[in-house]
Design an enzyme around this catalytic site. Sequence first.
Site, PDB file in Angstrom:
ATOM      1  N   GLY A  66      47.751 -33.276  27.334  1.00  0.00           N
ATOM      2  CA  GLY A  66      46.520 -33.801  27.028  1.00  0.00           C
ATOM      3  C   GLY A  66      46.403 -33.534  25.459  1.00  0.00           C
TER       4      GLY A  66
ATOM      5  N   GLY B  94      48.022 -30.176  23.880  1.00  0.00           N
ATOM      6  CA  GLY B  94      49.384 -30.414  24.061  1.00  0.00           C
ATOM      7  C   GLY B  94      50.130 -31.490  23.308  1.00  0.00           C
TER       8      GLY B  94
ATOM      9  N   ARG C  22      31.661 -21.357  36.752  1.00  0.00           N
ATOM     10  CA  ARG C  22      32.902 -20.477  36.022  1.00  0.00           C
ATOM     11  C   ARG C  22      33.860 -19.900  36.769  1.00  0.00           C
ATOM     12  NH1 ARG C  22      32.356 -18.683  30.408  1.00  0.00           N
ATOM     13  NH2 ARG C  22      33.422 -16.848  30.300  1.00  0.00           N
TER      14      ARG C  22
ATOM     15  N   ASN D  35      42.164 -23.365  37.375  1.00  0.00           N
ATOM     16  CA  ASN D  35      42.969 -23.132  36.474  1.00  0.00           C
ATOM     17  C   ASN D  35      44.050 -22.138  36.763  1.00  0.00           C
ATOM     18  OD1 ASN D  35      42.313 -25.319  35.006  1.00  0.00           O
ATOM     19  ND2 ASN D  35      41.238 -24.252  33.467  1.00  0.00           N
TER      20      ASN D  35
ATOM     21  N   ARG E 180      39.003 -20.349  12.246  1.00  0.00           N
ATOM     22  CA  ARG E 180      37.308 -20.898  12.180  1.00  0.00           C
ATOM     23  C   ARG E 180      36.505 -20.228  11.252  1.00  0.00           C
ATOM     24  NH1 ARG E 180      37.036 -22.395  18.619  1.00  0.00           N
ATOM     25  NH2 ARG E 180      37.497 -24.491  18.654  1.00  0.00           N
TER      26      ARG E 180
ATOM     27  N   HIS F 104      38.517 -14.424  24.100  1.00  0.00           N
ATOM     28  CA  HIS F 104      38.298 -15.420  23.689  1.00  0.00           C
ATOM     29  C   HIS F 104      37.006 -16.001  24.107  1.00  0.00           C
ATOM     30  CE1 HIS F 104      39.019 -19.338  21.699  1.00  0.00           C
ATOM     31  NE2 HIS F 104      39.309 -20.081  22.658  1.00  0.00           N
TER      32      HIS F 104
HETATM   33  N1  APR Z   1      50.870 -29.480  35.525  1.00  0.00           N
HETATM   34  C1  APR Z   1      51.116 -30.010  34.271  1.00  0.00           C
HETATM   35  N2  APR Z   1      49.837 -30.724  33.590  1.00  0.00           N
HETATM   36  C2  APR Z   1      48.697 -30.402  34.179  1.00  0.00           C
HETATM   37  C3  APR Z   1      48.467 -29.840  35.408  1.00  0.00           C
HETATM   38  C4  APR Z   1      49.724 -29.337  36.089  1.00  0.00           C
HETATM   39  N3  APR Z   1      49.705 -28.745  37.224  1.00  0.00           N
HETATM   40  N4  APR Z   1      47.282 -29.717  35.712  1.00  0.00           N
HETATM   41  C5  APR Z   1      46.629 -30.556  34.804  1.00  0.00           C
HETATM   42  N5  APR Z   1      47.659 -30.731  33.838  1.00  0.00           N
HETATM   43  C6  APR Z   1      47.496 -31.535  32.583  1.00  0.00           C
HETATM   44  C7  APR Z   1      46.312 -32.565  32.968  1.00  0.00           C
HETATM   45  O1  APR Z   1      47.056 -33.758  33.294  1.00  0.00           O
HETATM   46  C8  APR Z   1      46.058 -32.941  30.954  1.00  0.00           C
HETATM   47  O2  APR Z   1      46.923 -34.023  30.471  1.00  0.00           O
HETATM   48  O3  APR Z   1      46.726 -30.821  31.489  1.00  0.00           O
HETATM   49  C9  APR Z   1      46.273 -31.545  30.549  1.00  0.00           C
HETATM   50  C10 APR Z   1      45.071 -31.124  29.877  1.00  0.00           C
HETATM   51  O4  APR Z   1      44.680 -31.751  28.792  1.00  0.00           O
HETATM   52  P1  APR Z   1      43.249 -32.132  28.368  1.00  0.00           P
HETATM   53  O5  APR Z   1      42.465 -32.308  29.661  1.00  0.00           O
HETATM   54  O6  APR Z   1      43.039 -33.250  27.190  1.00  0.00           O
HETATM   55  O7  APR Z   1      42.601 -30.732  27.685  1.00  0.00           O
HETATM   56  P2  APR Z   1      43.039 -30.063  26.339  1.00  0.00           P
HETATM   57  O8  APR Z   1      41.823 -30.530  25.482  1.00  0.00           O
HETATM   58  O9  APR Z   1      44.299 -30.433  25.977  1.00  0.00           O
HETATM   59  O10 APR Z   1      42.940 -28.638  26.567  1.00  0.00           O
HETATM   60  C11 APR Z   1      43.869 -27.820  27.433  1.00  0.00           C
HETATM   61  O11 APR Z   1      43.391 -25.866  26.283  1.00  0.00           O
HETATM   62  O12 APR Z   1      41.927 -25.078  24.743  1.00  0.00           O
HETATM   63  C12 APR Z   1      42.195 -25.218  26.135  1.00  0.00           C
HETATM   64  O13 APR Z   1      40.070 -25.198  27.307  1.00  0.00           O
HETATM   65  C13 APR Z   1      41.207 -25.955  26.900  1.00  0.00           C
HETATM   66  O14 APR Z   1      41.998 -24.981  29.025  1.00  0.00           O
HETATM   67  C14 APR Z   1      42.065 -26.301  28.107  1.00  0.00           C
HETATM   68  C15 APR Z   1      43.589 -26.387  27.703  1.00  0.00           C
END
Ligand code: APR
Length: 309
Positions: free
Chosen positions: A11, A14, A88, A95, A151, A175
């Site tokens: 996402g 990542g 929450r 998660n 930050r 955090h």
């Molecule tokens: N296996 C692999 N990837 C997964 C799984 C899983 N079981 N479940 C979800 N994902 C992937 C989603 O498909 C998505 O692409 O995790 C990614 C999360 O990306 P975003 O929704 O864009 O979230 P992002 O802003 O990258 O944040 C990720 O980091 O800072 C923290 O709070 C934030 O917990 C969040 C994490």
Amino acid sequence: MVKKVSVIGAGNVGATAAQRLAEKELCDVVLVDIVEGVPQGKALDLAEAAPIEKHDAHLVGANAYEATAGSDVVIITAGIPRKPGMSRDDLLNTNAGIMKSVTEQVAKYSPDACLIIVSNPLDAMCHVAHEVSGFPKNRVMGMAGVLDSARFRAFISMELSVSVENIHACVLGGHGDTMVPLPRYSTVAGIPITELLPPERIEELVKRTRNGGAEIVSLLKTGSAYYAPASAAVEMAESILKDKKKILPCAVLLEGEYGIKGLFIGVPVKLGKNGVEEILEIALTNEEDEALKKSAAAVQSLVDVLKKK
Ligand code: APR
């Protein structure tokens, strides 16, 4: 490249972390996500930028974990954001389930890796990753303090019109709202900010730091911060990959340090090739110590919710 890093969750955080790792030419990168096509597409897009950005890191996208085998470092960002109507605790449990399934696979294919956890709620997710991987505590750490202190550093720089390079800052604790920015240990060219700014201005900057994540969320409307979180995770990975032994605030398992036992919480540590090579115990005033204990209690309450399951 000699080193290999896998990033789980392709996402915002990542994919940005993958980009920074490749462009700094730190390692080859494997991007993994549960959604078909997304990690492959983003890895290919990043690989096509390589000739222009002038790096030779190899980037691969995958839905399965075979490709991650033998990673030196694994950055875990997989998770879902909080949805309307979700409590929450619901988010915590969802998660935690994702973290469990991801960690099982990661540990199977990269038994010697250092894990950098990014998914929220951060400190609780570190507990899950530590328990499920069975890795020693020096190889499981959470990314929070580097982001929170970046930050704080950015706000100090804006306030004093001083280069960010001159500024160091220290933020302890979980955090979240209870994090503990430490102005006494935050400096501009070695001078504590308590000598440079009046207490009420410092308090404003501290408040803004505590609220840093929420400030971005309220501006973006959909989604949360990702440039700075990705930079922070990559700084930790770099210190491990290059055995730099940087002192960075990270969430680590405390076993008596700071009077806290059995909890992941943010404190300054030394990061090198063995992961967390040392936990630094700095002297705290009573007030600072109380704030850290309060933050630990907030983390404990989340861990207790997980244990009830
Ligand atoms: N296996 C692999 N990837 C997964 C799984 C899983 N079981 N479940 C979800 N994902 C992937 C989603 O498909 C998505 O692409 O995790 C990614 C999360 O990306 P975003 O929704 O864009 O979230 P992002 O802003 O990258 O944040 C990720 O980091 O800072 C923290 O709070 C934030 O917990 C969040 C994490």
